[in-house]
Design an enzyme around this catalytic site. Structure first.
Site, PDB file in Angstrom:
ATOM      1  N   ARG A 281       5.367 -33.179  13.379  1.00 34.90           N
ATOM      2  CA  ARG A 281       4.370 -32.532  14.218  1.00 34.90           C
ATOM      3  C   ARG A 281       3.873 -31.215  13.628  1.00 34.90           C
ATOM      4  O   ARG A 281       2.751 -30.806  13.855  1.00 34.90           O
ATOM      5  CB  ARG A 281       4.911 -32.325  15.632  1.00 34.90           C
TER       6      ARG A 281
ATOM      7  N   HIS B 223       8.051 -24.089  10.665  1.00 36.34           N
ATOM      8  CA  HIS B 223       7.022 -24.600  11.567  1.00 36.34           C
ATOM      9  C   HIS B 223       5.608 -24.270  11.123  1.00 36.34           C
ATOM     10  O   HIS B 223       4.685 -25.026  11.409  1.00 36.34           O
ATOM     11  CB  HIS B 223       7.237 -24.059  12.977  1.00 36.34           C
TER      12      HIS B 223
ATOM     13  N   CYS C 162       3.428  -2.958   4.098  1.00 35.95           N
ATOM     14  CA  CYS C 162       2.697  -1.757   4.483  1.00 35.95           C
ATOM     15  C   CYS C 162       3.542  -1.058   5.554  1.00 35.95           C
ATOM     16  O   CYS C 162       4.696  -1.422   5.755  1.00 35.95           O
ATOM     17  CB  CYS C 162       1.269  -2.063   4.951  1.00 35.95           C
TER      18      CYS C 162
ATOM     19  N   ASP D 176       0.860  -1.172   0.000  1.00 35.50           N
ATOM     20  CA  ASP D 176       0.000   0.000   0.000  1.00 35.50           C
ATOM     21  C   ASP D 176       0.903   1.231   0.000  1.00 35.50           C
ATOM     22  O   ASP D 176       2.129   1.123  -0.137  1.00 35.50           O
ATOM     23  CB  ASP D 176      -0.986  -0.028   1.174  1.00 35.50           C
ATOM     24  N   HIS D 177       0.315   2.393   0.163  1.00 37.03           N
ATOM     25  CA  HIS D 177       1.072   3.644   0.137  1.00 37.03           C
ATOM     26  C   HIS D 177       2.131   3.716   1.242  1.00 37.03           C
ATOM     27  O   HIS D 177       3.152   4.368   1.078  1.00 37.03           O
ATOM     28  CB  HIS D 177       0.119   4.843   0.248  1.00 37.03           C
TER      29      HIS D 177
ATOM     30  N   GLY E 213      -1.424  -4.784   9.007  1.00 34.26           N
ATOM     31  CA  GLY E 213      -2.646  -4.763   8.203  1.00 34.26           C
ATOM     32  C   GLY E 213      -2.604  -5.770   7.078  1.00 34.26           C
ATOM     33  O   GLY E 213      -3.573  -6.495   6.832  1.00 34.26           O
TER      34      GLY E 213
ATOM     35  N   ARG F  58      -0.060 -29.732  12.873  1.00 40.00           N
ATOM     36  CA  ARG F  58      -0.519 -28.443  13.384  1.00 40.00           C
ATOM     37  C   ARG F  58      -0.990 -27.523  12.255  1.00 40.00           C
ATOM     38  O   ARG F  58      -1.997 -26.835  12.393  1.00 40.00           O
ATOM     39  CB  ARG F  58       0.597 -27.784  14.193  1.00 40.00           C
TER      40      ARG F  58
ATOM     41  N   GLY G  78       3.264  -3.806   8.490  1.00 37.65           N
ATOM     42  CA  GLY G  78       3.136  -5.209   8.106  1.00 37.65           C
ATOM     43  C   GLY G  78       1.923  -5.869   8.728  1.00 37.65           C
ATOM     44  O   GLY G  78       1.501  -6.944   8.295  1.00 37.65           O
TER      45      GLY G  78
END
Length: 150
Positions: free
Chosen positions: A135, A101, A68, A11-12, A73, A139, A71
Site C-alpha cells: 500500500r 512508509h 538548518c 546553511d549557517h 526550511g 501512496r 530543519g
C-alpha cells in the site's frame, strides 16, 4: 538498503551539526560528499538543498542529509525538487517511518533540536531502514504524480 554514499549540506544555522555529522559518518564507513556551507556566514538554504538533491536525483548519492536551524526550511526547499521526498526527522520513529512508509531519500535535521550523537543515530536508522512495499508503493506513486500536475 541504501549504499553508504551520502551528500550533506547545511546553511549557517546548521553548520556545526553538519560538521560533526561528517566526522561521525566517516567513522562509520560512509563516503561523504560535503557540499558546505563551511562557516556561520549567512547563506541561502535553498542553494544548499539543491546541491544535495541534485546528487540524490542523479544517483551520485544514496541519500541526502540537510541541516538548518530547525530543519523546516531545508525540508520545504528539498521537496520542491522533482524526485525528492525529504523528511524532517526529530526522533527515531520519524526516521524509521519516513523510509518505510514514505520512501524518503533526504533526511532533514534541525541543529537547534539535537546533539550530534542524536543526529547520527537518526541518520543510521534512516539509512538502514528498508522501504515497505504494498500500500505504501501506491501512496508514494500518488505523491510523485503530483510533480506532473500543473
Amino acid at each position: 538498503m541504501f549504499k553508504k554514499t551520502v551528500s550533506i549540506a547545511a546553511d549557517h544555522g546548521g553548520v556545526e551539526l553538519k560538521g560533526a555529522l561528517v566526522g561521525l559518518l566517516k567513522e562509520r564507513g560512509f563516503s561523504v560528499d560535503d557540499k558546505g556551507s563551511f562557516t556561520k556566514d549567512s547563506v541561502d538554504y535553498p542553494d544548499y538543498a539543491k546541491l544535495v538533491c541534485d546528487d540524490v536525483t542523479k544517483g551520485k548519492s544514496s541519500f541526502g542529509i540537510l541541516v538548518c536551524t530547525s530543519g523546516i526550511g531545508m525540508s520545504i526547499a528539498a521537496n520542491k525538487i522533482r524526485g525528492i521526498r525529504a523528511a524532517l526527522v526529530l526522533n527515531e520513529d520519524s526516521a524509521r517511518f519516513s523510509r518505510m512508509h514514505n520512501h524518503a531519500n533526504v533526511i532533514c535535521l534541525g541543529e537547534k533540536y539535537m546533539s550530534p550523537e542524536e543526529a547520527i543515530k537518526l541518520v543510521e536508522i534512516f539509512s538502514s531502514t528498508e522501504e515497505e512495499g504494498g500500500r505504501h508503493d501506491r501512496r508514494v506513486a500518488k505523491l510523485m504524480a503530483f510533480e506532473d500536475q500543473k
